[in-house]
Structure formats: structure tokens, C-alpha cells
Design an enzyme around this catalytic site. Structure first.
Site, PDB file in Angstrom:
ATOM      1  N   ARG A   1       0.808  -1.214   0.000  1.00 38.65           N
ATOM      2  CA  ARG A   1       0.000   0.000   0.000  1.00 38.65           C
ATOM      3  C   ARG A   1       0.844   1.267   0.000  1.00 38.65           C
ATOM      4  O   ARG A   1       0.403   2.326  -0.449  1.00 38.65           O
ATOM      5  CB  ARG A   1      -0.929  -0.002   1.227  1.00 38.65           C
ATOM      6  CG  ARG A   1      -1.939   1.121   1.249  1.00 38.65           C
ATOM      7  CD  ARG A   1      -2.695   1.138   2.572  1.00 38.65           C
ATOM      8  NE  ARG A   1      -3.561  -0.013   2.702  1.00 38.65           N
ATOM      9  CZ  ARG A   1      -4.815  -0.051   2.303  1.00 38.65           C
ATOM     10  NH1 ARG A   1      -5.339   1.000   1.707  1.00 38.65           N
ATOM     11  NH2 ARG A   1      -5.544  -1.137   2.471  1.00 38.65           N
TER      12      ARG A   1
ATOM     13  N   GLY B   1      -0.669  -0.227   8.289  1.00 37.62           N
ATOM     14  CA  GLY B   1      -1.945  -0.032   8.962  1.00 37.62           C
ATOM     15  C   GLY B   1      -3.139  -0.620   8.250  1.00 37.62           C
ATOM     16  O   GLY B   1      -4.224  -0.731   8.824  1.00 37.62           O
TER      17      GLY B   1
ATOM     18  N   CYS C   1      -7.913  -0.566   7.976  1.00 35.98           N
ATOM     19  CA  CYS C   1      -8.351   0.047   9.234  1.00 35.98           C
ATOM     20  C   CYS C   1      -7.759   1.434   9.421  1.00 35.98           C
ATOM     21  O   CYS C   1      -8.472   2.410   9.651  1.00 35.98           O
ATOM     22  CB  CYS C   1      -7.958  -0.855  10.406  1.00 35.98           C
ATOM     23  SG  CYS C   1      -8.211  -0.099  12.025  1.00 35.98           S
TER      24      CYS C   1
ATOM     25  N   LYS D   1     -13.463   7.387  12.286  1.00 38.45           N
ATOM     26  CA  LYS D   1     -13.663   7.862  13.655  1.00 38.45           C
ATOM     27  C   LYS D   1     -13.225   9.314  13.788  1.00 38.45           C
ATOM     28  O   LYS D   1     -13.802  10.089  14.564  1.00 38.45           O
ATOM     29  CB  LYS D   1     -12.908   6.986  14.654  1.00 38.45           C
ATOM     30  CG  LYS D   1     -13.274   5.522  14.606  1.00 38.45           C
ATOM     31  CD  LYS D   1     -14.776   5.301  14.617  1.00 38.45           C
ATOM     32  CE  LYS D   1     -15.143   3.881  14.232  1.00 38.45           C
ATOM     33  NZ  LYS D   1     -14.986   3.560  12.800  1.00 38.45           N
TER      34      LYS D   1
ATOM     35  N   ALA E   1     -27.500  -0.909   5.804  1.00 39.25           N
ATOM     36  CA  ALA E   1     -27.680  -0.351   7.146  1.00 39.25           C
ATOM     37  C   ALA E   1     -26.837  -1.087   8.174  1.00 39.25           C
ATOM     38  O   ALA E   1     -27.269  -1.349   9.289  1.00 39.25           O
ATOM     39  CB  ALA E   1     -29.156  -0.394   7.541  1.00 39.25           C
ATOM     40  N   GLY E   2     -25.611  -1.433   7.769  1.00 40.03           N
ATOM     41  CA  GLY E   2     -24.668  -2.030   8.703  1.00 40.03           C
ATOM     42  C   GLY E   2     -23.809  -0.973   9.357  1.00 40.03           C
ATOM     43  O   GLY E   2     -24.086   0.232   9.287  1.00 40.03           O
TER      44      GLY E   2
ATOM     45  N   ILE F   1     -20.717   0.243   8.721  1.00 38.51           N
ATOM     46  CA  ILE F   1     -20.059   1.247   7.884  1.00 38.51           C
ATOM     47  C   ILE F   1     -21.062   2.245   7.332  1.00 38.51           C
ATOM     48  O   ILE F   1     -20.831   3.460   7.351  1.00 38.51           O
ATOM     49  CB  ILE F   1     -19.291   0.546   6.745  1.00 38.51           C
ATOM     50  CG1 ILE F   1     -18.158  -0.311   7.323  1.00 38.51           C
ATOM     51  CG2 ILE F   1     -18.738   1.569   5.753  1.00 38.51           C
ATOM     52  CD1 ILE F   1     -17.494  -1.221   6.312  1.00 38.51           C
TER      53      ILE F   1
ATOM     54  N   HIS G   1     -20.322   7.188  41.316  1.00 40.82           N
ATOM     55  CA  HIS G   1     -21.539   7.964  41.066  1.00 40.82           C
ATOM     56  C   HIS G   1     -21.185   9.445  40.995  1.00 40.82           C
ATOM     57  O   HIS G   1     -20.388   9.929  41.809  1.00 40.82           O
ATOM     58  CB  HIS G   1     -22.552   7.735  42.187  1.00 40.82           C
ATOM     59  CG  HIS G   1     -23.766   8.603  42.070  1.00 40.82           C
ATOM     60  ND1 HIS G   1     -24.794   8.319  41.209  1.00 40.82           N
ATOM     61  CD2 HIS G   1     -24.089   9.774  42.699  1.00 40.82           C
ATOM     62  CE1 HIS G   1     -25.719   9.263  41.308  1.00 40.82           C
ATOM     63  NE2 HIS G   1     -25.319  10.153  42.213  1.00 40.82           N
TER      64      HIS G   1
END
Length: 460
Positions: free
Chosen positions: A35, A39, A42, A51, A176-177, A179, A439
Site C-alpha cells: 500500500r 496499517g 483500518c 472515527k 444499514a450495517g 459502515i 456515582h
């Protein structure tokens, strides 16, 4: 030329982690990657850039909700180029970090695309490298939709959806998964009208049905439109845009949608072409996955495979666990991955997190179980933060052993870790409930769900 103990083909999460762990165990290791950066999917065009975009788009979208906090914002504008530059810098820094880790641990990097001309030999360009063992960690790529051309311009895969030069007026997401929903929400937050088209009558296939419904309700509130039970037949291109013809599943009825961009996100498939596996006799199943045994060994001795190119969850962290277990066994140690405790996360707002069995799976298997639930609306920290959508759901045996856990809610990807650990250690709902939780905290919802499974919920 020196003989390697192991050559890893693929520098994605499974591959680079396997290479580093093997080097730590004293093996002479090389990793082949064509590539240009390490990495894999991902880091370069998947988990990490998406993200980054989710984080940036979330901050932009939150500006419209600050009035309720007593904060007035005027003159805010979107600088998409700057947002993309931030994403690219994050990716670049992390890929350089992996290269540094290779140097630190003594892993040789061989740049180029690999093939396996014979057992014990890996060819890269015109060079052949000899090795005792070969580990295939070549990952996956977007699954194409028959009859639909992905040009990464008007019709894009997840890769193209991360580099759109401007915000679409109307983006149709096919699938509708995980990704599709994550990238759909990115562009919805930035101002696009987003319609999600799904063949099934529900979103997030494989996720607990009740949790998936909570997620759909929350995502609809945040602007995503859903067209479920519809199959994309074809796309017509014209100067006016893209016209999608949809087939209503089981109803013999067609519908049309007009969009300016379409994202095809119907899943991923293994990348193994060009390796020469067929000539070697390596067994590959009907779906294109390399078949392996419990030691990750293929049907040909000395050749192993892990991650997205073998059956199982197509998740980066699962690939990493595969890689570590595989090389530890090669080095004579015990290696094991419990796939029942591998969590899956959807990083939308709200997040969706899942581990273990779903309620549907338990019903289908005829398993006796108890259920505990707690909604975030009843959690004080969630109320204070204005993040009240969703719930925690725990499934357990009548004796309390946790069989599965599912969360729809803010920070669900972090909250699931406690339940993953509980399942790994064989802890019961009673033991989780008996643990003192700070809490106010979102994690109190986990405690309350476990209390509810025992019929002892305090705040439900």
C-alpha cells in the site's frame, strides 16, 4: 539472502501486530505491504479516518444544541478542507508510528505486493524471499453490488465516502450495517440529507434486535431516514443526478430515489487474489475465505491465515488477537482466542456495543435465560449530559452466568469492556452488581441492568 522464520503478508492490524509479537518472541520476521503505508484498511481508509470524521462532525453538529446549555453560538461555519486535513494528519501520524514500532522491534519491512510461488517462498517484485512460515493477513475490501459501478465519484465505497470534496445535498447509503450508519451520520451531521436503504426489514444485522430498534429510533431523531425492506436494482445517471430504482422486497413494487451521491456499504470481502493460493492447493470456502484450523493453519503446511481473510468477525481487534495467538503457537506457546467474547462496536451517536449471544440466538437455540435492562433516561449522569437515548441489556443463565451483553447509548463502546471482562472471567450478574460503581457515572447503568436481571433493580 537470509532465511526468515516468518513472513507476514499484509501490514494491517492483524499483520503488523503479528509481526511485532513474533519478533518479541525471538523470531526473524518480515512484513510485506504494497500500500505504501502500514496499517491496512483500518488505519488508512477504515476505522481510524472514519472515527476522526465522526469526532469532527459530532463537534460541528453539537453547536446546534448548545442553546439548551445556555450557550449562544453565532457565525460558526464548516471548513471541510480543514476537517479532511485533520483526518489525514491523524492517519499519517499513526502509520509512521507503526513503522517506528517495526524498527524498534527488529521487523523487516518489504515494500510491494506479494505472491506465494511455493511453500516457503514469498515473491515481491522480482525478488523471492525464503521463510519457514508464511502468514496471510491481507484483510478485506468493500463488497461490490452486482450491476452497480463504483466510480468513487458519484457512486462511492467507504473509501470514497471519506474523501468527498463537498457535502452532498442528498446522500443515499445502501446498507444499514456498521459502515453505512457511521459514514451516513458523518455526512448527515455536516448538512446532507441522508437516506439509508436496506434489504432487510431492520438495521444492524447480527445485533440484538431490541437494541437495533433503539438505535434506529435514536438515529432517526438525529436526521437519518430509513427505507427498509428494499433492494437496489440499478442506478441511472443523468445531468440531474442519480436515480435509484428500488424493489420492495416481497411486494412486487418498484420505487425511485433521486440523489447526488450514493454510498454502497453492503459489507466486505477477503482480499486474497494474486497470492497464488489456488495453485498451491490452499482451501478457500464458497464465500472466498481461507479455511483454517484452530492453529490458523491452512490446508497447506507452513502457510497460515488470520483476520478478515478467514471466517469470523471482520474486526480489526479480532485480527490482532488472531495474529498474537497464531505466532505464539508458532513459537511453542499457548495461544487462544475466545470469539464469544470479541465485542463489536458501532461508533454512531448513540454508540452500539455488543458481545456474546443475542436474545434471538438464545431463543433459536432453546436456551433458558434471564434478561436485565436499564434505560439511560434513568441514569443521572446521562441526564446531566443530555445523552439519555438507549439502554443496557444483559442476558444470563438462570444461575446468573452472563451469555451476552448489548448497549445502545453514549460511550457504549467503553461501557461494554466491563461486561467483556466479566464474561471472560466467568463472572455472574450478581458479581457485577456487587461491584461498587462510581456515582454519577454512565457505568451505573451496567450495574443496574445486572441488578434487574436478578429482580433487584433500584432505580429502574
Amino acid at each position: 539472502m537470509s532465511l526468515y522464520d516468518l513472513i507476514v503478508i499484509g501490514g494491517g492490524p492483524g499483520g503488523y501486530v503479528a509481526a511485532i509479537r513474533a519478533a518479541q518472541l525471538g523470531l526473524k520476521v518480515a512484513c510485506v505491504e504494497g500500500r505504501g503505508t502500514l496499517g491496512g484498511t483500518c488505519l488508512n481508509v477504515g476505522c481510524i479516518p472514519s472515527k476522526a470524521m465522526l469526532s469532527s462532525s459530532g463537534k460541528y453538529e453539537s453547536l446546534s444544541h448548545l442553546a439548551g446549555h445556555g450557550i449562544a453560538i453565532e457565525g460558526a461555519r464548516l471548513d471541510l478542507d480543514a476537517m479532511m486535513a485533520r483526518k489525514d494528519k491523524i492517519v499519517g501520524d499513526l502509520t509512521k508510528g507503526i513503522a517506528f514500532l517495526f524498527q524498534k522491534n527488529g521487523v523487516d519491512l518489504i515494500e510491494g505486493w506479494a505472491s506465494i510461488p511455493a511453500v516457503g517462498k514469498v515473491k515481491v517484485g522480482d525478488e523471492i524471499h525464503e521463510t519457514k512460515n508464511i502468514l496471510i493477513a491481507t484483510g478485506s475490501e468493500p463488497t461490490p453490488l452486482p450491476g452497480v459501478e463504483i466510480d468513487e465519484g458519484d457512486v462511492v465505497s467507504s473509501t470514497g465516502a471519506l474523501t468527498l470534496p463537498e457535502v452532498p445535498k442528498h446522500l443515499v447509503v445502501v446498507g444499514a450495517g456498521v459502515i453505512g450508519l457511521e459514514l451516513g451520520q458523518v455526512w448527515s451531521r455536516l448538512g446532507a440529507k441522508v437516506t439509508v436503504v436496506e434489504y432487510l426489514d431492520r438495521i444492524l444485522p447480527g445485533i440484538d434486535g431490541e437494541i437495533a430498534k433503539l438505535a434506529q429510533r435514536a438515529l432517526s431523531k438525529r436526521g437519518l431516514k430509513f427505507q427498509l425492506g428494499r433492494a437496489l436494482k440499478f442506478i441511472d445517471r443523468s445531468d440531474e443526478g442519480l436515480t435509484l430504482t428500488l424493489d420492495r422486497v416481497g411486494k412486487d413494487k418498484e420505487e425511485q430515489l433521486v440523489a447526488d451521491k450514493v454510498l454502497i456499504a453492503i459489507g466486505r470481502r477477503p482480499v486474497i487474489r494474486g497470492l497464488g493460493l489456488e495453485a498451491l492447493g490452499v482451501s478457500v470456502n464458497a464465500r472466498g475465505f481461507v479455511e483454517v484450523d484452530e492453529r490458523f493453519s491452512t490446508s497447506v503446511g507452513g502457510i497460515y491465515a488470520i483476520g478478515d481473510c478467514v471466517p469470523g468477525p471482520m474486526l480489526a481487534h479480532k485480527a490482532e488477537e488472531d495474529g498474537v495467538a497464531c505466532v505464539e503457537m508458532l513459537a511453542g506457546q499457548a495461544g487462544h482466542v475466545d470469539y464469544n467474547t470479541v465485542p463489536g462496536i458501532v461508533y454512531t451517536d448513540p454508540e452500539v456495543a455488543s458481545v456474546g449471544k443475542t436474545e434471538e440466538a438464545l431463543k433459536d437455540a432453546g436456551t433458558d435465560y434471564i434478561v436485565g435492562k436499564f434505560i439511560f433516561m434513568a441514569n443521572s449522569r446521562a441526564r446531566a449530559q443530555g445523552e439519555t437515548d438507549g439502554a443496557v441489556k444483559v442476558l444470563a443463565t438462570p444461575e446468573g452466568k452472563i451469555l451476552g451483553a448489548h448497549i445502545c447509548g453514549a460511550h457504549g463502546g467503553d461501557l461494554i469492556a466491563e461486561l467483556v471482562l466479566a464474561m471472560t472471567k466467568g463472572a455472574t450478574v450478581a458479581e457485577v452488581a456487587a461491584t461498587c460503581h462510581a456515582h454519577p457515572a454512565m457505568a451505573e447503568a451496567v450495574k443496574e441492568a445486572c441488578l434487574d436481571a436478578m429482580g433487584r433493580a433500584i432505580h429502574a
